[in-house]
Design an enzyme around this catalytic site. Structure first.
Site, PDB file in Angstrom:
ATOM      1  CG  LEU A  40     -10.731   8.447  17.390  1.00  0.00           C
ATOM      2  CD1 LEU A  40     -10.618   9.316  16.394  1.00  0.00           C
ATOM      3  CD2 LEU A  40     -12.216   8.322  17.567  1.00  0.00           C
ATOM      4  CG  LEU A  41     -11.202   7.806  24.184  1.00  0.00           C
ATOM      5  CD1 LEU A  41     -10.729   7.057  25.440  1.00  0.00           C
ATOM      6  CD2 LEU A  41     -10.979   9.437  24.423  1.00  0.00           C
ATOM      7  CG  ASN A  42     -15.376  10.484  19.816  1.00  0.00           C
ATOM      8  OD1 ASN A  42     -15.190   9.489  19.403  1.00  0.00           O
ATOM      9  ND2 ASN A  42     -16.493  11.248  19.808  1.00  0.00           N
ATOM     10  CG  ASP A  43     -18.168  12.502  22.757  1.00  0.00           C
ATOM     11  OD1 ASP A  43     -17.132  13.077  22.100  1.00  0.00           O
ATOM     12  OD2 ASP A  43     -19.454  12.732  22.475  1.00  0.00           O
ATOM     13  CD  GLN A  59     -19.417   7.834  20.858  1.00  0.00           C
ATOM     14  OE1 GLN A  59     -19.701   7.809  19.893  1.00  0.00           O
ATOM     15  NE2 GLN A  59     -20.296   7.001  21.722  1.00  0.00           N
ATOM     16  CE1 TYR A 102     -21.405   8.468  15.918  1.00  0.00           C
ATOM     17  CE2 TYR A 102     -22.613  10.256  15.590  1.00  0.00           C
ATOM     18  CZ  TYR A 102     -21.599   9.256  15.101  1.00  0.00           C
ATOM     19  OH  TYR A 102     -21.059   9.733  13.882  1.00  0.00           O
ATOM     20  CB  SER A 103     -22.078  10.649  23.168  1.00  0.00           C
ATOM     21  OG  SER A 103     -20.765  10.750  22.763  1.00  0.00           O
ATOM     22  NE  ARG A 161     -24.067  14.671  17.634  1.00  0.00           N
ATOM     23  CZ  ARG A 161     -24.152  15.180  16.325  1.00  0.00           C
ATOM     24  NH1 ARG A 161     -25.036  15.066  15.359  1.00  0.00           N
ATOM     25  NH2 ARG A 161     -23.267  16.324  16.056  1.00  0.00           N
ATOM     26  CD  GLU A 220     -21.221  17.551  18.710  1.00  0.00           C
ATOM     27  OE1 GLU A 220     -21.501  16.830  17.812  1.00  0.00           O
ATOM     28  OE2 GLU A 220     -20.125  17.822  19.003  1.00  0.00           O
TER      29      GLU A 220
HETATM   30  C1  FRU Z   1     -19.096  14.894  20.492  1.00  0.00           C
HETATM   31  C2  FRU Z   1     -19.937  13.840  19.383  1.00  0.00           C
HETATM   32  C3  FRU Z   1     -21.228  13.645  19.779  1.00  0.00           C
HETATM   33  C4  FRU Z   1     -21.695  12.514  19.265  1.00  0.00           C
HETATM   34  C5  FRU Z   1     -20.448  11.705  19.224  1.00  0.00           C
HETATM   35  C6  FRU Z   1     -20.055  10.745  18.076  1.00  0.00           C
HETATM   36  O1  FRU Z   1     -17.702  14.866  20.277  1.00  0.00           O
HETATM   37  O2  FRU Z   1     -19.794  14.465  18.054  1.00  0.00           O
HETATM   38  O3  FRU Z   1     -22.178  14.710  19.579  1.00  0.00           O
HETATM   39  O4  FRU Z   1     -22.382  11.436  19.912  1.00  0.00           O
HETATM   40  O5  FRU Z   1     -19.310  12.803  19.363  1.00  0.00           O
HETATM   41  O6  FRU Z   1     -18.850  10.003  18.344  1.00  0.00           O
END
Ligand code: FRU
Length: 485
Positions: A40-43, A59, A102-103, A161, A220
């Protein structure tokens, strides 16, 4: 990662190798968007250009297609088009980040790349703890963690965060997204002269300030930067209720235009505007590249928004990032997003057509609809027109209502869902279509609609039809990266 992480590094390499074959078989694998090799990829994190090289960290959960203890994945590029996947930069392997690196953001100081990120920790009872952590690199690839440099101040929950760090008037600034004890979203500021010791300056924007009464329960991924003479704050507030055509995603992303006062440390600003009018856009970050452009990349997804229905999960991967976009402010303080010009190097097989449509459906000839760019302008329409892409997405311009709609098939049951924006007069549409995404830049980037979609693999059609009489000019390109030519 530090050398003690060699075993983890090996585990990730094995994971990528074991799943490479399966991942590559997926018809929804993208051609020109950054994706995780597996998992999985997010930010997007730590966006920076250093010594000519663009770095995009992200992420990453390499071991499953759900969220959890995040790593920082890493891509590098010299041209924002061709990317190389690097080894993970940070692993959740220390007491202060054991449940997720985290980010955060990147910056250069003393000839070294620094990254500031949030260490996410769960104690034995499952309670969240948060630490702002620093890591340093000589080469932009291998990082040495320096540990915790800022802790949680009084008055906030552990939803605190996503540090964005930059230098302003010779001093380091670090903003974070925060939640107060009464569960409201805020922007907070720390300052520092030395990077290892930060002074908390308090809340500088958010609920209770600038006429924002109750503006979400958490903010966020904030980012504050100078653009065309103003200070722009980009942020992803959680918990805004739908309001007319606005705020229909689970969580939002938008911007304020204002002024950051370097003495009072208050940020005064105007109204919140959504950054994107589509379905899948969140947690964006910007950076100033070496040519002075302010570039933005976002996550093409939204937390808690139907991730379990993405078909790519069966192929052991999920999500991607947006294409890089250059930002400007226009005269009335509206943010303009334009695809970076480097993307034009992918163009092949240019075709140009002038359409004169009267209620009929015209198919648009493109070489390969899974990797295409379409530009429509010289629009002269009585009532509007629509463009249907692979029978899974429709862009509908209703001139009488002055509205642009993006309709797509819901992932779970293929019923229709829409996102809409008021567009008084449509001048142009600039559309980037990949195997499983669409990005639509409207009127030179004044509005953008970003969305994933999962069309039937056999359907390769794109057509345009009028509601009455419509004339327009249309250009199409096949998009192909050099490496794949
Ligand atoms: C946003 C978030 C950030 C956090 C990260 C964790 O999508 O929730 O606030 O640092 O993703 O993966």
């Amino acid at each position: 990662m530090t050398t003690t992480d060699a075993a983890l590094r090996q585990k990730i390499a094995d994971r990528i190798r074991n799943y490479e074959h399966l991942v590559k078989k997926d018809v929804y694998r993208q051609h020109f968007h950054l994706m995780p090799p597996v998992g999985l990829l997010n930010d997007p994190n730590g966006l920076i250009q250093w010594k000519g090289i663009y770095h995009v960290f992200y992420q990453w959960q390499p071991f499953k297609t759900g969220h959890g203890a995040k790593f920082w994945g890493h891509y590098t590029s010299t041209d924002l088009v061709n990317w190389q996947h690097e080894e993970a930069a940070l692993a959740p392997s220390d007491w202060f980040d054991q449940n997720g690196c985290y980010s955060g953001s990147a910056f250069i100081e003393g000839g070294q790349m620094h990254v500031m990120y949030t260490g996410n920790v769960r104690d034995e009872q499952g309670n969240r703890e948060t630490y702002q952590c620093l890591a340093v690199s000589e080469d932009g690839i291998h990082f040495e963690k320096k540990g915790v440099v800022a802790t949680l101040p009084e008055g906030f929950t552990a939803h605190f965060r996503d540090p964005k760090v930059w230098k302003r008037n010779g001093r380091w600034y670090m903003i974070l997204g925060a939640q107060s004890l009464d569960l409201k979203g805020h922007l907070v500021l720390f300052t520092s002269d030395t990077l290892d010791n930060w002074t908390f300056q308090g809340t500088i924007a958010g609920s209770g300030k600038n006429g924002l009464d109750n503006f979400g329960y958490m903010w966020e991924c904030p980012d504050l930067f100078e653009l065309d003479g103003r200070d722009v704050l980009i942020v992803s507030p959680q918990g805004l209720e739908p309001d007319g055509l606005k705020y229909h995603n689970t969580h939002q992303s938008g911007y304020f235009v204002g002024t950051l006062d370097d003495h009072s440390y208050q940020y005064t600003h105007g109204a919140f505007e959504e950054l994107d009018r589509g379905f899948d856009f969140y947690a964006q970050q910007t950076f100033l590249d070496e040519s002075g452009r302010r570039l933005l990349i976002g996550w093409m997804g939204v937390p808690d928004q139907g991730e379990e229905h993405h078909p790519t999960i069966s192929y052991q991967w999920i999500h991607c990032l947006t294409i890089p976009r250059e930002l400007r402010l226009d005269e009335d303080g509206h943010l303009i997003q334009k695809p970076v010009s480097e993307l034009q190097s992918m163009r092949t097989n240019e075709q140009e057509h002038v359409f004169h449509i009267k209620r009929s459906v015209h198919s648009i000839p493109v070489e390969d609809i899974t990797s295409a760019e379409v530009f429509i302008d010289q629009i002269d329409t009585q009532k509007g027109f629509e463009c249907c892409i692979r029978a899974a997405a429709r862009i509908i311009y209703d001139k009488e209502e002055g509205k642009l709609t993006l309709e797509r098939d819901r992932f779970e049951d293929r019923s229709k869902e829409v996102r809409e924006a008021l567009i008084e007069e449509l001048h142009d549409l600039h559309i980037f279509i990949d195997s499983s995404s669409i990005e639509i830049f409207v009127n030179g980037g004044r509005e953008v609609f970003t969305a994933r979609y999962f069309p039937s693999p056999g359907n390769k059609s794109i057509s345009i039809s009028g509601r009455n009489e419509t004339k327009l000019k249309l250009k199409t390109w096949h998009l192909q990266r050099e490496a794949n030519r």
